[in-house]
Design a protein around this motif. Structure first.
Motif, mmCIF file in Angstrom:
data_model
loop_
_atom_site.group_PDB
_atom_site.id
_atom_site.type_symbol
_atom_site.label_atom_id
_atom_site.label_comp_id
_atom_site.label_asym_id
_atom_site.label_seq_id
_atom_site.Cartn_x
_atom_site.Cartn_y
_atom_site.Cartn_z
ATOM 1 N N VAL A 73 39.519 39.815 41.411
ATOM 2 C CA VAL A 73 39.328 39.413 42.806
ATOM 3 C C VAL A 73 40.350 38.360 43.203
ATOM 4 C CG1 VAL A 73 37.718 38.357 44.453
ATOM 5 C CG2 VAL A 73 36.861 39.903 42.666
ATOM 6 N N GLU A 90 38.138 33.983 40.149
ATOM 7 C CA GLU A 90 39.073 34.672 41.045
ATOM 8 C C GLU A 90 40.513 34.247 40.790
ATOM 9 O OE1 GLU A 90 35.864 35.148 44.722
ATOM 10 O OE2 GLU A 90 37.673 33.946 45.017
ATOM 11 N N GLY A 105 40.515 35.934 46.292
ATOM 12 C CA GLY A 105 39.539 35.550 47.309
ATOM 13 C C GLY A 105 40.103 35.003 48.597
#
Length: 314
Positions: free
Chosen positions: A157, A127, A159
């Protein structure tokens, strides 16, 4: 006759005076280097040098008097001396790592009693991290850079761990910005445990369309004028279902990811955690933690708690 007696006396005193001079010289040298001789004598009693010495600093001991010392010596992961620079000097060997603190403070390891350390570690390497970002523009550039290293179709991503007030722009990103930066990559940006923002590729990948009904307890935000999806998923049930559909790293990558995540916690001064395990943390992950502990690869004291009812409300 008298002169002969004086000559005889001088001859007899000469060796005694020479001996006295030698004694005085030794005493003078001892006065100059007494501390070194004491250190040398003390060093003879030291069984082994330290692996690590921190000196010339402020060591917060948190003993009964909350005393502050100057230096500390460590061997085999244990403190073997705490005191002044002189106290630990004799524990410095040729292979001892010495860190000059320059007046900086050393504190005991911090304990975080409520953290999802292992769950965060599972995807730490996979991430992007916005914790230290000072502008949204910098975070968006990070996403753009990720599209150059990740194959099309792979997820990007962020997070969580950020809030819009930390950015100079004082605002959230938008779906349109993400679509422009990453048209061929699904992008997922989580905001605390409140919601998540998806771009068009991510919405398509998880099957969310304008006509998709809202999940129980959650909401797919829509433009009130056009009905178009804004990309925001509001509520735990909405974003968690999507997050669980993102492909997980292999166990080998999880191992390295755990090490890097825990090292980051160490860098911030955390040495012990109360670790909450949701159903995302499996038996295989806990077995990996056990193996890391046995091999000395686990850099945290970790007490974990398995949530009996993982409904996200803790």
């Amino acid at each position: 006759m008298a002169s002969k007696v004086r000559i005889q006396i001088k001859k007899e005193l000469r060796p005694r005076l020479k001996r006295l001079a030698e004694i005085l010289l030794l005493l003078a040298l001892g006065a100059c280097g007494g501390s070194r001789e004491v250190d040398f004598e003390r060093s003879l009693a030291v069984p082994a040098p330290a692996d690590l010495v921190l000196r010339n600093g402020k060591i917060i001991t948190v003993d009964r008097d909350f005393s502050i010392r100057q230096a500390v010596a460590i061997r085999d992961g244990r403190f073997i001396a705490v005191g002044s620079d002189r106290d630990v000097r004799v524990l410095i060997g040729p292979r001892t790592r010495v860190i000059e603190l320059g007046g900086r403070t050393v504190i005991p390891g911090l304990i975080d009693s409520h953290v999802y350390a292992t769950e965060a570690a599972l995807s730490w390497d996979a991430e992007l991290h916005w914790e230290g970002m000072r502008s949204l523009a910098t975070g968006l550039k990070q996403i753009a850079a990720a599209t150059q290293t990740k194959p099309p179709g792979s997820w990007i991503v962020v997070g969580g761990g950020w809030v819009p007030t930390q950015f100079s722009e004082k605002r959230f990103p938008t779906r349109a910005e993400l679509d422009k930066l990453a048209p061929n990559h699904p992008v997922y940006i989580q905001y605390l445990r409140e919601g998540a923002l998806l771009n068009s590729a991510a919405l398509k990948a998880v099957g969310i369309a304008p006509g998709t009904p809202d999940p129980p307890g959650g909401k797919f935000e829509r433009n009130p004028n056009t009905g178009e999806l804004t990309g925001w998923l509001q509520g735990l049930s909405a974003w968690q279902d999507v997050y669980n559909k993102i492909p997980h790293p292999s166990l080998d990558k999880v191992h390295q990811s755990m090490r890097n995540c825990f090292r980051e916690l160490n860098r911030l001064g955390i040495t012990s955690v109360g670790d909450l395990h949701t159903r995302s943390v499996t038996f295989a992950h806990r077995r990996l933690l056990s193996e890391m502990a046995r091999s000395g690869d686990l850099t945290l004291r970790l007490n974990f708690y398995v949530l009996a009812d993982d409904d996200g409300d803790d």
